[in-house]
Design an enzyme around this catalytic site. Structure first.
Site, PDB file in Angstrom:
ATOM      1  N   CYS A 112       0.847  -1.188   0.000  1.00  0.00           N
ATOM      2  CA  CYS A 112       0.000   0.000   0.000  1.00  0.00           C
ATOM      3  C   CYS A 112       0.881   1.236   0.000  1.00  0.00           C
ATOM      4  CB  CYS A 112      -0.857   0.036   1.251  1.00  0.00           C
ATOM      5  SG  CYS A 112      -1.850  -1.427   1.421  1.00  0.00           S
ATOM      6  N   TYR A 144      -4.789 -13.273  -3.866  1.00  0.00           N
ATOM      7  CA  TYR A 144      -4.360 -12.762  -2.561  1.00  0.00           C
ATOM      8  C   TYR A 144      -5.046 -13.530  -1.432  1.00  0.00           C
ATOM      9  CZ  TYR A 144      -3.781  -9.151   1.112  1.00  0.00           C
ATOM     10  OH  TYR A 144      -3.480  -8.467   2.266  1.00  0.00           O
ATOM     11  N   HIS A 167      -2.504 -11.944   5.208  1.00  0.00           N
ATOM     12  CA  HIS A 167      -2.843 -10.857   6.141  1.00  0.00           C
ATOM     13  C   HIS A 167      -4.218 -10.970   6.767  1.00  0.00           C
ATOM     14  CE1 HIS A 167       0.157  -8.446   3.556  1.00  0.00           C
ATOM     15  NE2 HIS A 167       0.756  -8.879   4.648  1.00  0.00           N
ATOM     16  N   ASP A 179       3.811  -8.864   9.472  1.00  0.00           N
ATOM     17  CA  ASP A 179       4.533  -8.897   8.201  1.00  0.00           C
ATOM     18  C   ASP A 179       5.496  -7.706   8.106  1.00  0.00           C
ATOM     19  OD1 ASP A 179       5.209  -9.735   5.681  1.00  0.00           O
ATOM     20  OD2 ASP A 179       3.430  -8.914   4.709  1.00  0.00           O
TER      21      ASP A 179
END
Ligand code: ADP
Ligand code: SF4
Length: 695
Positions: A31, A170, A173, A266
């Site tokens: 991001c 994806y 997370h 992460d």
């Protein structure tokens, strides 16, 4: 300079399905606070990374459909054809520089309440969503599952049309719908999509198969998967289901991008995790697949990278933050100048851009986010615009960066520092618990300055208005920093706290510099970033009884934006620091303080031997004002300009000080036109106007 042959292995090409990466440097999806809101900024930033030598450069997560709406956060958006041009601009910017363009398609299910699209979030089972919004998800039936597969497939086709070489599925997370299906915590179904792991993994497998079938002939299909959640038996573990999933899907994707969930694990800040911290969790993956494996670990050392490859931990060196701090990291290794790498310090200021919904910034790299808006390149800068000599006073982050960038432009620079040491607050703060890596802000700059014949550095040189005039530089930059207040004024108190002049009130700077008061200490944090908590930690480690009082609901509340908050509060509690939240310090007396509840105003008294108020800072701008007070002396000395930068202008983050120093250096002799409109992308107006709202 020639590349060190030890690093040759990092520059071997890697085949990823139908495409080939030119080397092993891989910018994983991250991001950036730009997404669909700032597409040209995003494209220019990614393009600079490709220019810097990364073989694969990926976007952030990209919403595939209105049911995957992540508003208000600025991620990518590929809901329909109209989004293709925006994403095509990013792909083009990446591919222009010979890198592969990667895109991370995402459907985040019940991680987002779909605040903009106003559709109910999707989930495998009935459970609360992951935010505190007062909505619950709809439980997906078979038709919904089919629809998600179709949306994902369609988005794959659009991504290929936009020019992407590598497309992600994806499941990491704990944000992704596919992870919600996979996870026993969120999947309570009794049909073929629930129950056994094979059933829970079914949707992920189907989406991977759909992807291969749709675009797999020309695009690589990457799977981003969290092999470990650090939740023990409640979650995916690398010894348990994480490993089983890799075994089940081993050869299905063209590339495995593996990590530890959640995002705070992460992108662990340097206060709480070292380089390569994920290795113990991800290293099993390579043995289970013939496909390339990429992983992250805030890798900045080429030796560590080589070791990861040679020991068979990873095939490609994944990076988000190291590529933000230094987009040219691969090129610097390739060209035999690894000492020039601007190493990430792990402060997560970059992450705060995403959380606060603005283009990201970076403490180490002042050009980050400014590539398109200001046209700043991380490595190139215009040559000097005159033969002016420049005196920079103060060698904190602002002064160091200012001198470095001015030196790079070719100006004759004198850098004067009052202390023996360079680095200002960065040097001092790097001695606090957990902040050692922050000294990299100094080390990178001092390293470059030492190579410049046109920059002279004077230590132990506290300048006054007279000595500044004697030096006779044409331009004077005041970067003398700021000091912490001792009077308790801050957000809560707009005037000094009664009793704050007492001797047992200790200024934060004294504690930073190693002073330890006697007896139990009360730290009052009305600053809300890291300093209050870190001083409490330091004092506790020094053996004091410590109580941290804050008017906020939790400790270091702004650090939710840097993903440090939960770990900070946990650490303090584990160390035995008492935490009193939602209370203001209203009076200080010998041996005790008075606290007031921020809601009721009800007061209580607490005993303590010393008080450390961490509330706000005051600019050290005395020298600046002394100089400005005597313009005839400046004229006589040939000084044509005096400018304040960094904390001396306005106390702020280290990132802001570095940016301020860089900005001065960029604009000397080419000042920005203050009347020019602020550079930005203005939303395109819909052609469908006016529209009837009465029907
Ligand atoms: P910033 O974050 O803005 O760079 P810092 O507080 O980190 O600010 O650094 C300011 C530096 O300026 C410190 O190292 C301090 O010793 C130095 N300094 C302050 N006053 C003077 C002065 N009069 N002459 C030279 N150096 C000074
Ligand atoms: Fe690293 Fe901090 Fe820059 Fe993020 S902001 S890339 S953590 S130095």
């Amino acid at each position: 300079m020639a590349r060190d042959p030890r690093y040759d292995i990092l520059f071997e090409p890697v085949a990823i399905g139908p495409v080939t990466a030119r080397n092993r440097f891989y910018q994983v999806p991250h991001c950036c606070g730009m997404g669909h809101g700032y597409p040209s900024s995003n494209a220019a930033m990614r393009g600079v990374k490709a220019e810097g030598g990364w073989a694969v450069v990926c976007t952030e997560e990209v919403e595939i459909h209105p049911t995957s709406d992540i508003s208000p956060y600025f991620e990518g958006r590929l809901w329909d054809e109209r989004d293709i041009p925006t994403l095509a601009r990013i792909a083009e910017a990446i591919k222009t520089h010979g890198a592969l363009a990667g895109i991370e398609l995402a459907h985040n299910g019940a991680s987002n309440p779909c605040r903009f699209s106003r559709t109910p979030p999707y989930a495998p089972s009935s459970h609360a969503i992951f935010t505190s919004d007062p909505v619950q998800p709809r439980v997906m039936d078979k038709a919904d599952i089919k629809a998600v597969r179709r949306w994902h497939r369609d988005a794959m086709l659009r991504a290929r049309q936009a020019g992407y070489d590598l497309i992600y599925v994806y499941a990491a997370h704990d944000l992704s719908l596919f992870m919600h299906f996979l996870n026993r915590r969120t999947n309570h179904r009794s049909d073929e999509y629930g129950g056994s792991l094979e059933n829970r993994v079914r949707l992920l497998r189907e989406v991977l198969e759909d992807s291969k079938e749709a675009v797999g002939d020309s695009c690589a299909i990457a799977l981003r998967f969290a092999v470990e959640e650090l939740l023990g038996d409640d979650g995916i573990t690398s010894a348990g289901e994480g490993r089983e999933v890799v075994e089940m899907l081993a050869e299905l994707p063209d590339l495995w991008d593996v990590n530890v969930s959640d995002w705070a694990n992460d992108s662990v800040p340097s206060r709480f995790g070292r380089e390569g911290a994920q290795e113990e969790h991800v290293s099993f993956v390579k043995a289970m697949t013939s496909k390339p494996v990429v992983g992250v670990g805030r890798f900045t050392s080429p030796d560590t990278m080589v070791s990861q490859i040679k020991r068979g931990v990873l095939d490609m060196i994944g990076a988000a933050r190291p590529s933000i701090a230094d987009p040219f990291l691969p090129r610097k290794i390739e060209e035999g100048r690894p000492e020039e790498i601007r190493e990430c310090i792990g402060c997560n200021i970059c992450v705060s851009g995403d959380f606060t919904q603005v283009p990201m910034r970076c403490t180490q790299n002042p050009t980050m986010g400014e590539e398109w808006r200001r046209g700043w390149h991380p490595e190139r800068i215009a040559p000097k615009g005159s033969d002016s000599s420049v005196l920079v006073v103060g060698a904190g982050p602002a002064g160091l960066e200012c001198a470095r960038a001015l030196g790079q432009r070719g100006y004759a620079v004198t850098l004067a520092e009052a202390g023996e040491e360079l680095g200002g607050r960065v040097t001092r703060e790097s001695r606090l618990p957990g902040l050692a890596e922050w000294a990299r802000v100094r080390d990178y700059r001092v390293g470059r300055l030492n190579e410049m014949a046109n920059v002279e550095i004077y230590r132990a040189s506290r300048l006054t208005a007279e000595t500044v005039a004697e030096l006779g530089a044409a331009q004077v930059v005041i970067a003398t920093g700021a000091k912490w207040r001792r009077d308790g004024m801050g957000r809560r108190h707009r005037k000094p706290i009664p009793g704050s002049e007492a001797e047992h009130v200790v200024a934060p700077d004294a504690v930073i510099d190693g002073m330890t008061p006697d007896g139990p200490v009360l730290v009052y944090d009305d600053d809300h970033y890291y300093m209050g908590a870190i001083l409490a930690e330091k004092l506790r480690r020094d053996g004091h009884e410590v109580c941290l009082v804050t008017p906020a609901a939790d400790v270091s509340t702004w650090t939710h934006n840097t993903m440090e908050q939960a770990r900070t509060q946990t650490l303090l509690l584990e160390l035995g620091v008492e935490i009193v939240a939602q209370h203001a310090l209203v009076a200080i007396a010998p041996g005790e303080v008075e606290l007031a509840c921020v809601f009721t105003g009800r007061t209580t008294r607490r005993a303590c031997a010393a008080v450390v108020p961490v509330t706000a800072r005051i600019a050290e701008d005395g020298l600046y004002h002394d100089l400005m007070a005597d313009s005839s002396a400046l004229d006589a000395a040939g000084v044509r300009g005096v400018t304040r930068i960094g904390d001396c202008l306005a106390p702020g983050t280290i990132a802001a000080a570095v940016h301020g120093g860089h900005h001065y250096a960029r604009t000397l002799d080419a000042p920005e036109d203050e009347d020019r409109p602020f550079e930005r992308e203005v939303p395109a107006l819909s052609a469908d106007w006016p529209r009837s709202v009465s029907a």
